[in-house]
Design a protein around this motif. Structure first.
Motif, PDB file in Angstrom:
ATOM      1  N   GLU A   1      36.294  45.828  30.128  1.00 21.79           N
ATOM      2  CA  GLU A   1      35.640  45.767  28.823  1.00 21.79           C
ATOM      3  C   GLU A   1      36.377  44.845  27.847  1.00 21.79           C
ATOM      4  OE1 GLU A   1      32.946  48.280  27.434  1.00 21.79           O
ATOM      5  OE2 GLU A   1      32.387  47.836  29.503  1.00 21.79           O
ATOM      6  N   LEU A   2      37.693  44.897  27.842  1.00 20.51           N
ATOM      7  CA  LEU A   2      38.454  44.074  26.901  1.00 20.51           C
ATOM      8  C   LEU A   2      38.391  42.594  27.265  1.00 20.51           C
ATOM      9  CD1 LEU A   2      41.558  46.347  26.286  1.00 20.51           C
ATOM     10  CD2 LEU A   2      39.734  45.804  24.678  1.00 20.51           C
ATOM     11  N   VAL A   3      38.369  42.292  28.549  1.00 23.18           N
ATOM     12  CA  VAL A   3      38.221  40.904  28.978  1.00 23.18           C
ATOM     13  C   VAL A   3      36.858  40.375  28.541  1.00 23.18           C
ATOM     14  CG1 VAL A   3      38.064  39.367  30.971  1.00 23.18           C
ATOM     15  CG2 VAL A   3      39.836  41.127  30.890  1.00 23.18           C
ATOM     16  N   THR A   4      35.829  41.183  28.718  1.00 19.31           N
ATOM     17  CA  THR A   4      34.495  40.789  28.277  1.00 19.31           C
ATOM     18  C   THR A   4      34.460  40.546  26.776  1.00 19.31           C
ATOM     19  OG1 THR A   4      33.475  42.087  30.058  1.00 19.31           O
ATOM     20  CG2 THR A   4      32.065  41.474  28.207  1.00 19.31           C
ATOM     21  N   ALA A   5      35.124  41.413  26.015  1.00 17.59           N
ATOM     22  CA  ALA A   5      35.085  41.316  24.556  1.00 17.59           C
ATOM     23  C   ALA A   5      35.790  40.075  24.032  1.00 17.59           C
ATOM     24  CB  ALA A   5      35.699  42.570  23.941  1.00 17.59           C
ATOM     25  N   TRP A   6      36.938  39.744  24.598  1.00 19.62           N
ATOM     26  CA  TRP A   6      37.789  38.706  24.010  1.00 19.62           C
ATOM     27  C   TRP A   6      37.652  37.345  24.663  1.00 19.62           C
ATOM     28  CZ3 TRP A   6      39.006  39.936  19.450  1.00 19.62           C
ATOM     29  CH2 TRP A   6      39.432  41.223  19.103  1.00 19.62           C
ATOM     30  N   THR A   7      36.916  37.238  25.745  1.00 15.86           N
ATOM     31  CA  THR A   7      36.786  35.956  26.431  1.00 15.86           C
ATOM     32  C   THR A   7      35.319  35.596  26.614  1.00 15.86           C
ATOM     33  OG1 THR A   7      36.668  36.740  28.726  1.00 15.86           O
ATOM     34  CG2 THR A   7      38.861  36.562  27.732  1.00 15.86           C
ATOM     35  N   GLY A   8      35.084  34.412  27.144  1.00 14.25           N
ATOM     36  CA  GLY A   8      33.720  33.951  27.363  1.00 14.25           C
ATOM     37  C   GLY A   8      33.251  34.082  28.795  1.00 14.25           C
ATOM     38  N   VAL A   9      33.870  34.943  29.592  1.00 14.28           N
ATOM     39  CA  VAL A   9      33.481  35.061  31.002  1.00 14.28           C
ATOM     40  C   VAL A   9      32.077  35.633  31.125  1.00 14.28           C
ATOM     41  CG1 VAL A   9      35.861  35.336  31.783  1.00 14.28           C
ATOM     42  CG2 VAL A   9      34.502  37.364  31.244  1.00 14.28           C
ATOM     43  N   PRO A  10      31.348  35.288  32.193  1.00 11.00           N
ATOM     44  CA  PRO A  10      30.030  35.893  32.418  1.00 11.00           C
ATOM     45  C   PRO A  10      30.147  37.412  32.534  1.00 11.00           C
ATOM     46  CG  PRO A  10      30.392  34.036  33.901  1.00 11.00           C
ATOM     47  CD  PRO A  10      31.698  34.314  33.245  1.00 11.00           C
ATOM     48  N   HIS A  11      29.114  38.109  32.097  1.00 13.08           N
ATOM     49  CA  HIS A  11      29.097  39.568  32.255  1.00 13.08           C
ATOM     50  C   HIS A  11      27.714  40.012  32.699  1.00 13.08           C
ATOM     51  CE1 HIS A  11      30.372  43.688  31.723  1.00 13.08           C
ATOM     52  NE2 HIS A  11      29.213  43.919  31.139  1.00 13.08           N
ATOM     53  N   PRO A  12      27.613  40.756  33.814  1.00 11.63           N
ATOM     54  CA  PRO A  12      28.741  41.127  34.675  1.00 11.63           C
ATOM     55  C   PRO A  12      29.289  39.922  35.426  1.00 11.63           C
ATOM     56  CG  PRO A  12      26.668  41.765  35.672  1.00 11.63           C
ATOM     57  CD  PRO A  12      26.322  41.293  34.292  1.00 11.63           C
ATOM     58  N   TYR A  13      30.561  40.008  35.780  1.00  9.93           N
ATOM     59  CA  TYR A  13      31.248  38.945  36.506  1.00  9.93           C
ATOM     60  C   TYR A  13      31.120  39.244  37.995  1.00  9.93           C
ATOM     61  CZ  TYR A  13      34.858  35.385  37.310  1.00  9.93           C
ATOM     62  OH  TYR A  13      35.555  34.272  37.693  1.00  9.93           O
ATOM     63  N   THR A  14      30.446  38.369  38.724  1.00  9.12           N
ATOM     64  CA  THR A  14      30.108  38.632  40.113  1.00  9.12           C
ATOM     65  C   THR A  14      31.084  37.969  41.084  1.00  9.12           C
ATOM     66  OG1 THR A  14      28.706  36.669  40.336  1.00  9.12           O
ATOM     67  CG2 THR A  14      27.680  38.665  39.424  1.00  9.12           C
ATOM     68  N   ALA A  15      30.949  38.342  42.351  1.00  7.93           N
ATOM     69  CA  ALA A  15      31.760  37.714  43.390  1.00  7.93           C
ATOM     70  C   ALA A  15      31.450  36.227  43.485  1.00  7.93           C
ATOM     71  CB  ALA A  15      31.514  38.401  44.738  1.00  7.93           C
ATOM     72  N   GLU A  16      30.193  35.842  43.194  1.00 13.17           N
ATOM     73  CA  GLU A  16      29.826  34.428  43.213  1.00 13.17           C
ATOM     74  C   GLU A  16      30.526  33.681  42.078  1.00 13.17           C
ATOM     75  OE1 GLU A  16      27.698  36.944  43.502  1.00 13.17           O
ATOM     76  OE2 GLU A  16      27.239  36.662  45.640  1.00 13.17           O
ATOM     77  N   ASP A  17      30.609  34.318  40.904  1.00 14.06           N
ATOM     78  CA  ASP A  17      31.348  33.710  39.801  1.00 14.06           C
ATOM     79  C   ASP A  17      32.808  33.499  40.187  1.00 14.06           C
ATOM     80  OD1 ASP A  17      29.168  33.700  37.978  1.00 14.06           O
ATOM     81  OD2 ASP A  17      29.534  35.817  37.516  1.00 14.06           O
ATOM     82  N   ALA A  18      33.405  34.520  40.796  1.00 11.79           N
ATOM     83  CA  ALA A  18      34.809  34.441  41.175  1.00 11.79           C
ATOM     84  C   ALA A  18      35.039  33.378  42.242  1.00 11.79           C
ATOM     85  CB  ALA A  18      35.290  35.800  41.676  1.00 11.79           C
ATOM     86  N   ARG A  19      34.132  33.301  43.199  1.00 12.76           N
ATOM     87  CA  ARG A  19      34.291  32.308  44.269  1.00 12.76           C
ATOM     88  C   ARG A  19      34.210  30.890  43.722  1.00 12.76           C
ATOM     89  NH1 ARG A  19      34.548  32.734  49.442  1.00 12.76           N
ATOM     90  NH2 ARG A  19      33.975  34.952  49.312  1.00 12.76           N
ATOM     91  N   ASP A  20      33.279  30.653  42.807  1.00 11.81           N
ATOM     92  CA  ASP A  20      33.170  29.324  42.201  1.00 11.81           C
ATOM     93  C   ASP A  20      34.428  28.989  41.412  1.00 11.81           C
ATOM     94  OD1 ASP A  20      31.483  26.941  41.309  1.00 11.81           O
ATOM     95  OD2 ASP A  20      32.002  27.842  39.384  1.00 11.81           O
ATOM     96  N   PHE A  21      34.955  29.983  40.687  1.00 11.13           N
ATOM     97  CA  PHE A  21      36.173  29.774  39.910  1.00 11.13           C
ATOM     98  C   PHE A  21      37.358  29.443  40.818  1.00 11.13           C
ATOM     99  CE2 PHE A  21      40.040  31.576  37.930  1.00 11.13           C
ATOM    100  CZ  PHE A  21      40.078  30.826  36.769  1.00 11.13           C
TER     101      PHE A  21
END
Length: 224
Positions: free
Chosen positions: A35-55
């Motif tokens: 929750e805090l990462v979502t609040a303070w950063t611009g990461v996609p939410h929900p953050y998926t395995a596809e998002d992580a793999r691309d990163f």
């Protein structure tokens, strides 16, 4: 020829900071959905395995090879468990300055890992890469991140009014719900660190570098 940071590893007594690997993807997904990462950063939410793999497989390395900065996974030396992330971004190779950002996994907060990893990267930048300035920006209400900046010796330079975006959750939304987040504009506090500012800074991992759980939420950064 584009100037770039080396493909490097930075170590302290407790931590190893290294490039991300595909094996980090499950832990990265878990960390980024906090929750805090979502609040303070611009990461996609929900953050998926596809998002992580691309990163992990593309975006992180592109930051380095295209000269913009560097992305390092922060891991525990003993367990090799993913603790967090430290990034360098918006690097200016002419003035040898860069902006640093970080975040810490929920389970690892309260151990001083944020300040330890940021301080280690700053020392590496100044001592081995010849950099002359590191900048850190914190959202106005993110007092936890401001504590880290103060503890490692950063100097407050001023406020960028309305320069950032943070997210707040609607009161009637359930934890873990995909929706329910609203972006709001925030002021950003600007901090800087120069080589001479580290003369009195604690060594990474020292007792003086340990904080309570409020000090590991994360600095404002572009984590998209």
């Amino acid at each position: 020829m584009t100037a770039t940071f080396p493909d490097t590893t930075v170590s302290t007594d407790r931590l190893v900071l290294r490039p991300y690997e595909e094996a980090d993807i499950p832990a990265l997904v878990e960390m980024m959905n906090d929750e805090l990462v979502t609040a303070w950063t611009g990461v996609p939410h929900p953050y998926t395995a596809e998002d992580a793999r691309d990163f992990v497989t593309r975006a992180a390395e592109a930051e380095r090879t295209q000269g913009r900065g560097l992305v390092l996974a922060v891991t525990e030396f003993l367990t090799q468990r993913l603790v967090g992330t430290v990034t360098l971004q918006r690097t200016d190779w002419r003035i040898l300055g860069t902006e640093i950002g970080y975040l810490t996994a929920p389970w690892a907060r309260g151990e001083g890992y944020a300040s330890e990893s940021v301080l280690a990267v700053c020392r590496w930048l100044f001592d081995e890469q010849g950099f002359q300035r590191v900048e850190l920006r914190t959202a106005a209400d993110n007092t936890a991140s401001q504590q880290v900046a103060q503890k490692i010796g950063c100097v407050s330079e001023g406020v960028l009014r309305g320069a950032g975006l943070v997210r707040t959750r609607a009161e009637d939304s359930a934890p873990g719900e995909a929706g329910g987040w609203t972006e709001t504009r925030t002021d950003l506090l600007v901090w800087s660190l120069l080589p001479e500012d580290l003369d009195d800074a604690p060594e990474p991992g020292s007792d003086a570098d340990l904080y309570d759980a409020r000090s590991d939420y994360g600095a404002y950064a572009d984590w998209r």
